[in-house]
Write a protein that holds these residues in place. Structure first.
Motif, short mmCIF file in Angstrom:
data_model
loop_
_atom_site.label_atom_id
_atom_site.label_comp_id
_atom_site.label_asym_id
_atom_site.label_seq_id
_atom_site.Cartn_x
_atom_site.Cartn_y
_atom_site.Cartn_z
N LYS A 166 0.83 -1.20 0.00
CA LYS A 166 0.00 0.00 0.00
C LYS A 166 0.87 1.25 0.00
CE LYS A 166 -4.35 -0.95 2.32
NZ LYS A 166 -4.99 -0.81 3.63
N HIS A 167 1.97 1.18 0.69
CA HIS A 167 2.80 2.37 0.83
C HIS A 167 4.02 2.33 -0.04
CE1 HIS A 167 0.42 2.15 4.62
NE2 HIS A 167 0.17 3.40 4.24
N PHE A 168 3.98 1.49 -1.03
CA PHE A 168 5.12 1.42 -1.93
C PHE A 168 4.98 2.51 -2.99
CE2 PHE A 168 7.46 -0.04 -5.58
CZ PHE A 168 8.59 -0.61 -5.04
N ILE A 169 6.01 3.34 -3.11
CA ILE A 169 5.99 4.39 -4.14
C ILE A 169 7.03 4.01 -5.18
CG2 ILE A 169 6.27 6.83 -4.59
CD1 ILE A 169 5.78 7.20 -1.54
N PRO A 170 6.60 3.76 -6.42
CA PRO A 170 7.56 3.36 -7.45
C PRO A 170 8.62 4.44 -7.64
CG PRO A 170 5.32 3.01 -8.19
CD PRO A 170 5.22 3.74 -6.91
N ASN A 171 9.80 3.97 -7.94
CA ASN A 171 10.98 4.80 -8.19
C ASN A 171 11.47 5.51 -6.93
OD1 ASN A 171 10.57 4.08 -10.79
ND2 ASN A 171 9.49 5.97 -11.31
N THR A 172 10.78 5.39 -5.84
CA THR A 172 11.24 6.04 -4.61
C THR A 172 11.57 4.99 -3.55
OG1 THR A 172 9.71 7.78 -5.13
CG2 THR A 172 10.70 7.81 -2.93
N THR A 173 10.61 4.12 -3.33
CA THR A 173 10.86 3.07 -2.34
C THR A 173 11.74 1.99 -2.97
OG1 THR A 173 8.60 3.49 -1.71
CG2 THR A 173 9.70 1.67 -0.61
N ASP A 174 12.58 1.43 -2.13
CA ASP A 174 13.47 0.38 -2.62
C ASP A 174 12.68 -0.91 -2.79
OD1 ASP A 174 15.53 -1.21 -3.25
OD2 ASP A 174 16.41 -1.26 -1.23
N PRO A 175 12.65 -1.49 -3.99
CA PRO A 175 11.88 -2.75 -4.17
C PRO A 175 12.41 -3.88 -3.30
CG PRO A 175 13.02 -2.12 -6.20
CD PRO A 175 13.26 -1.01 -5.22
N ALA A 176 13.63 -3.78 -2.87
CA ALA A 176 14.20 -4.84 -2.03
C ALA A 176 13.43 -5.00 -0.73
CB ALA A 176 15.67 -4.55 -1.74
N VAL A 177 12.77 -3.90 -0.32
CA VAL A 177 12.01 -3.98 0.93
C VAL A 177 10.99 -5.11 0.86
CG1 VAL A 177 10.33 -2.76 2.32
CG2 VAL A 177 12.32 -1.55 1.46
N ILE A 178 10.35 -5.20 -0.31
CA ILE A 178 9.34 -6.25 -0.47
C ILE A 178 10.00 -7.58 -0.81
CG2 ILE A 178 7.46 -7.00 -1.95
CD1 ILE A 178 6.59 -4.05 -1.99
N LEU A 179 10.99 -7.52 -1.67
CA LEU A 179 11.59 -8.78 -2.12
C LEU A 179 12.37 -9.46 -0.99
CD1 LEU A 179 12.66 -7.87 -5.72
CD2 LEU A 179 10.69 -9.15 -4.94
N ASN A 180 12.86 -8.66 -0.03
CA ASN A 180 13.55 -9.28 1.11
C ASN A 180 12.58 -10.06 1.99
OD1 ASN A 180 16.00 -8.39 0.41
ND2 ASN A 180 16.00 -6.60 1.75
N LEU A 181 11.37 -9.57 1.99
CA LEU A 181 10.37 -10.25 2.82
C LEU A 181 9.93 -11.58 2.20
CD1 LEU A 181 8.56 -9.80 5.33
CD2 LEU A 181 6.87 -8.84 3.79
N LEU A 182 10.14 -11.67 0.90
CA LEU A 182 9.61 -12.81 0.15
C LEU A 182 10.03 -14.17 0.73
CD1 LEU A 182 7.85 -13.45 -2.17
CD2 LEU A 182 9.81 -13.28 -3.69
N PRO A 183 11.32 -14.42 0.95
CA PRO A 183 11.68 -15.75 1.48
C PRO A 183 11.08 -16.03 2.85
CG PRO A 183 13.57 -14.28 1.49
CD PRO A 183 12.51 -13.59 0.70
N LEU A 184 10.73 -15.00 3.58
CA LEU A 184 10.19 -15.23 4.92
C LEU A 184 8.70 -15.59 4.87
CD1 LEU A 184 11.87 -12.24 6.74
CD2 LEU A 184 12.70 -14.56 6.49
#
Lengths: 502, 666
Positions: A166-184
């Protein structure tokens, strides 16, 4: 860390007898009556070494009987296991020990763990529901665990992921924030429900490229790229994903309203279509309030053709017209779709025709919702004809479709024949008095229909009331059938005379 | 006692019925509540969803109106466009007109008019724009109003939902209470009814108890009365019996007195007798002592004699031992001697036989040569057919021997040994063994008969022998037993034995001829192959068919028949070992005179004739040699001549001698 190392071994007193210190201390705590005169003297040196500066209290703790303290008793001395558990809890972030413990100790540790621990530590280690329940209730004031399959852990991860999206802003927020959560969270997340996607922040920087055409915009070519977050990587990583509920829009924009905030671009559409196609476990797909027009709907539906698992498709509150409806009709015959929702779109008679054609040969669809469209009598008649042959549909919503008497006539014929329909909604149409009478006639022969909504459809009150009575009788019969399927006939006959009297 | 359960059952049934009624009451209540609640829920949801439906219909109306307005607006705009276009055209036309005007005043007027027209056009447009803007404003207002309305709707929805929830909860609670109350009432009713039932049952029970108690008391009284009656009766009986017994006692006392008197009398008599007996006893003791003394003396004598006897026994035992050892030694010596003798006899026999054979062979060789010569002479030289002379002695091989008589035991031994051997190597050696048995009975049958005999006539053997036989091996045991049996029966030599066997067989045939026919034929065939001399046509039956019980009868018959000719056989026994050599010289003589004297004479005559013939032949041979030498000379000369003819000188000569004369080619 040294402390954790030393306490690690006594944490399993039952399994290993480590050093003389632990053994004697446990003995001292458990057996108060058995004195061991020779032991205490060799105990003290290692104790002083291990506890370091706080040795005074340590000595006090290690002594079995303290004569000068009148209130002292063995009962107030915490057990070594207790101390170990406290220590484990305190250092859980750095040194998570859980699986090696006995079940009762595991429970204690879990009860004392803080909900603020990093997910990287807890995600794959802790399965205990009560811990995740604490996490959820601490973070969100309202928790409906039923919406998440009754699992607190799943709920935590789903809500957490939703929050991030919901709070992801393209080109501003780091996509890794979401992708790091993925394996968990990949094993726990089954549904993604996101009701807002933020557009990229408007910067004076030049647009990324003119290769994508933004049809939703007012046609300005210099419109900056309004693409939202691309779900493909995330969805590909979630192996158990079953539900995808998306709204491309912004909530609570207030006076900052701009049409640009509500743009579902072609690029978004293509990427979403590819994502959905690649996700073979998906069962429910909802894309609502996102200004999906015919072309976008066709793109999406084309990617859904012959999907192995999809059961529910919801495209309500969009701008889908007849061509989109035709595509949906094609999807009906090329998938195992059970629920189709096209409420509040712009489907007219031709679209209804194609849907009716598909419905006539379909044996999967259970629910069809065409509320707030404009199929009119022509489409309604086509659908009613299709219901002559269909043996599967149970719920049909045709509210607010400008239907009138001819459709009602055909539907009353359907009611006499059909034995699968349980719910029909014809509210907000112009059925008229005669149409109401015909529907009442049809209802008198039907024993399966449980709900029939005819509010605000210009029907005489009398016929509406009688239809309501017939529905009551049907409901009673259905209830009896559910209670005792073997002899449900007798209650029906008993209840029969009551209906006309009432 | 059977009444209460039935009653209870009835009550129970009643209770059940009642409870069913109660059940229906609570069920009714439940059903009512359920219907009520369902209605409430339905109405509530309808009430709540009404707002949505209303919003829907409002939306539909709005859409319809919107469409209408849109259409009107479009129409209006189109009209406007048309009118303004007309006006514009008018104006542009007027511009053309204006160009043609020359008078400035007119032009000014026209320009003014044009200006007014343009202003009018612009004003129209502005009016339209303002109208549209007004509409937009109204729409905005409408939107705000809609928003407000929607928020109101949502508020209303929330309110209704809340109200609904409250209502539902309230009614649910109320219905729950109602149901609970109904159940409570039902339970109370049930309780009271059950209590009533229980009380009724208790009362019934009490009444029953009372009844039982009364019954019991009555019974007790009855029994008491009966007891009293019984007691009185018993008393009376007791008295009568007592009187009777007392009378009996008196009678018995009288009898006792009488008995006492007789006792006294008897005592006196017995005392007298006792005195007499005492006297006698004393006498007997005296006699007894005398006898005792005598016994002692005799005992002494007996002891002496016993010791003497023992001594003697010992002595004899020693003697016996020495004698038995002597005997054993002698027996051993004798056996060795016998062995040696047998050995020598065998060797002698063998040697005699070898020498005999050698000589015989030599003689036969000679005879054969003589025969050959004779044959050649008679066939080749005289052209006479020659017949080989046939004499009995030519076929004889080995010494001429006579079958010797053997003792029965030897035969037995042989028979047993053979039978054993037969058992070992089956029937392959059968033909050989038969040669030793002159009679037609096979060794096996003989053996079987003998075994039977042995088993059945155990009474003929002395018991001591039997005990001695026990440790021996089976075959030897049989031998010894049979020996004993034969000695008892009087069988001494071979013939006797065979007679016995034949007797057995004959007896068997007489008694059961029909049953053994098929067996006989085969047995006889076998026998005729082995020895052609069988004179007796009596078929020897299988010994299996002789019943053991018949053996004794047969034996009896045999002994009776044997008794008569017994004496004749005694001297024969001595001759058995002497070989009969009377025929030997005759045999050898015969061998020498194989060629008769007539042939010898013939041979002499032939010899002289042949000598003459030989002389003639030698002369002829000499002539032949001479002839051959002459021929050789001739050929040599011919060769020489040829050589001369072939030389080259011939060709050089004018007249070659080859043309002059014909060369003898051969």
């Amino acid at each position: 860390m040294q402390d954790t190392q030393t306490t690690e071994s006594p944490s399993i007193p039952s399994r290993s007898s480590t050093s003389t210190q632990d053994r004697s201390s446990t003995v001292g705590q458990t057996l108060s009556s058995a004195p061991q005169p020779s032991k205490p003297t060799p105990i003290i040196p290692p104790l002083a070494k291990s506890t370091g500066p706080g040795s005074g209290s340590g000595v006090r703790r290690m002594r079995r009987i303290i004569a000068e303290d009148a209130e002292w008793s063995l009962a107030i001395v915490p057990l070594l296991t207790e101390l170990c558990i406290q220590h484990i809890v305190k250092n859980f972030q750095n040194n998570p020990i859980l699986k090696q413990l006995l079940p009762e100790h595991q429970k204690k540790v879990l009860n004392h763990l803080s909900p603020d621990l990093p997910l990287a530590v807890t995600a794959n280690l802790i399965d205990d529901e009560s811990y995740w329940r604490r996490c959820c209730t601490q973070r969100w004031p309202v928790c409906h665990v039923d919406n998440h399959g009754g699992s607190w852990k799943r709920m935590f991860f789903e809500l957490h992921l939703e929050n991030l999206l919901k709070h992801f802003i393209p080109n501003t927020t780091d996509p890794a924030v979401i992708l790091n959560l993925l394996p968990l969270c990949r094993n726990y997340v089954r549904a993604i429900r996101v009701d807002q996607f933020l557009p990229p922040v408007q910067l004076p920087a030049p647009p990324r490229g003119g290769d994508q055409s933004d049809s939703g915009s007012e046609g300005e070519m210099e419109e900056p790229a309004m693409d939202h977050y691309q779900l493909d990587n995330l969805v590909a990583g979630l192996s158990h994903l079953e539900e995808l509920d998306l709204v491309y829009g912004v909530k609570d924009c207030g006076m900052n309203f701009e049409w640009n905030l509500f743009l579902f671009t072609y690029r978004d559409c293509h990427s979403l279509a590819a994502t959905v196609k690649a996700c073979h476990t998906l069962k429910i797909f909802r894309l609502t309030r996102s200004k999906v027009d015919d072309d976008k709907a066709r793109i999406l539906i084309r990617s859904l053709l012959d999907h192995p698992a999809l059961e529910e498709l919801d495209l309500s509150h969009n701008l889908i017209g007849d061509r989109g409806a035709r595509a949906a009709a094609k999807l009906l015959s090329h998938s195992r779709l059970r629920v189709l929702n096209l409420a509040n779109n712009q489907v007219r008679a031709p679209g209804a025709h194609s849907l009716a054609h598909a419905l006539g040969h379909n044996s999967n669809l259970i629910s069809l919702n065409l509320r707030l469209n404009c199929i009119e009598d022509e489409g309604g008649q086509a659908l009613a004809h299709a219901l002559h042959t269909n043996k599967c549909l149970t719920t049909l919503h045709l509210g607010g479709n400008e239907l009138s008497e001819p459709t009602a006539t055909l539907l009353s014929q359907v009611l006499t024949i059909n034995t699968t329909l349980t719910s029909i909604n014809l509210s907000c149409n112009h059925i008229g008095l005669d149409g109401g009478k015909q529907l009442l006639e049809g209802m008198s022969d039907n024993k399966t229909l449980l709900e029939f909504d005819l509010r605000l459809s210009d029907i005489a009150q009398e016929s509406e009331y009688l239809i309501g009575q017939a529905l009551c009788a049907n409901r009673e019969a259905a209830r009896q059938r559910a209670l005792n399927p073997s002899h449900f006939m007798s209650p029906v006959t008993v209840k029969g005379p009551e209906n006309p009297a009432g | 006692m059977t009444c209460p359960p039935r009653e209870a059952l009835g009550e129970y049934l009643d209770g059940k019925k009642e409870s069913e009624e109660d059940q229906s009451k609570s069920y009714k209540q439940k059903e009512e509540s359920r219907l009520k609640l369902a209605k409430l829920l339905l109405c509530g949801t309808e009430l709540v969803t009404n707002i949505q439906v209303a919003a829907d219909i409002r939306e539909i109306h709005r859409r319809v109106e919107e469409e209408e307005i849109k259409r009107q607006r479009l129409e209006k705009l189109e009209n406007e466009v048309k009118t303004s276009q007309d006006k514009f055209d008018e104006i542009t036309v007027k511009w053309e007109e204006g160009k043609q005007r020359r008078i400035p005043q007119e032009l000014w007027e026209m320009l003014n008019a044009q200006q007014v027209h343009c202003a009018g056009l612009i004003e129209d447009k502005n009016k339209l724009i303002s109208e549209l803007q007004q509409e937009l404003k109204m729409k905005d207002d409408q939107y705000v109003k809609d928003l407000k309305k929607q928020s109101d709707d949502i508020c209303l929805l929330l309110e209704r939902m809340e109200e609904q929830v409250k209502n539902v909860m309230k009614t649910f609670r109320q219905e729950l209470q109602n149901i609970e109350k109904a159940f409570e009432v039902e339970r109370q009713e049930l309780l009271t009814s059950n209590k009533k039932k229980w009380e009724r049952a208790l009362q019934a029970h009490n009444a029953k108890e009372l009844e039982y108690l009364m019954n019991r008391i009555k019974k007790v009284e009855d029994y008491e009365k009966q007891l009293n009656k019984q007691r009185i009766w018993d008393c009376e009986e007791y008295n009568t019996i007592k009187i009777k017994l007392e009378q009996d006692v008196q009678i018995l006392e009288q009898q006792l007195q009488q008995m006492k008197a007789t006792y006294q009398l008897n005592q006196e008599k017995l005392e007298y007798n006792f005195q007499v007996l005492k006297k006698r006893d004393e006498e007997s003791t005296v006699i007894k002592s005398q006898q005792k003394r005598k016994i002692n003396r005799l005992h002494d004598v007996l002891n002496n004699l016993r010791s003497k006897y023992n001594k003697q026994v010992k002595q004899f035992q020693e003697e016996n031992q020495s004698l038995t050892s002597d005997y054993k030694r002698l027996v051993l010596q004798f056996k060795e001697l016998q062995k040696a003798m047998r050995h020598f006899a065998l060797i002698d026999d063998k040697r005699f036989r070898e020498i005999w054979l050698m000589n015989e062979e030599e003689a036969k060789d000679l005879i054969n040569r003589a025969f050959d010569v004779d044959r050649i002479i008679s066939t080749h030289h005289l052209g006479l057919p020659w017949m080989a002379p046939d004499f009995w002695f030519l076929k004889n091989v080995g010494p001429i021997s006579q079958q010797q008589q053997k003792s029965a035991t030897q035969i037995l031994e042989e028979v047993l040994m053979e039978a054993e051997k037969e058992g070992a190597d089956e029937d392959s050696s059968e033909s050989e063994t038969y040669l030793d048995l002159p009679k037609q009975v096979s060794a096996r049958t003989t053996r079987k008969i003998l075994m039977l005999l042995c088993d059945e006539s155990g009474f003929l053997i002395e018991s001591k022998l039997l005990s001695l036989l026990l440790p021996l091996e089976k075959n030897e045991c049989y031998l010894l037993r049979l020996d004993a049996v034969f000695s008892a029966l009087g069988i001494e030599n071979e013939d006797d034995l065979y007679k016995l066997v034949n007797f057995f067989l004959k007896y068997q045939t007489h008694h059961s001829p029909s049953s053994q026919e098929p067996l006989d034929l085969r047995a006889e065939k076998e026998r005729s192959l082995v020895d052609g001399k069988s004179q007796e046509k009596e078929p020897p039956p299988s010994p299996k068919l002789i019943h053991p019980n018949d053996v004794l009868k047969i034996l009896e018959a045999f002994v009776m028949s044997l008794r008569k000719p017994r004496d004749f056989w005694v001297p024969v026994k001595l001759l058995k070992a002497v070989r009969d050599d009377s025929k030997d010289s005759e045999y050898w003589e015969a061998l020498t005179t194989v060629i008769p004297a007539t042939t010898l004479n013939l041979w002499d005559a032939l010899y002289t004739a042949l000598e003459k013939y030989h002389l003639v032949l030698t002369q002829r041979a000499e002539l032949l040699i001479e002839n051959s030498s002459l021929e050789r000379q001739n050929t040599e000369l011919q060769q020489l001549l040829q050589q001369y003819l072939d030389t080259k000188i011939n060709s050089e000569l004018q007249v070659p001698p080859t043309q002059v004369f014909r060369v003898p080619t051969k």
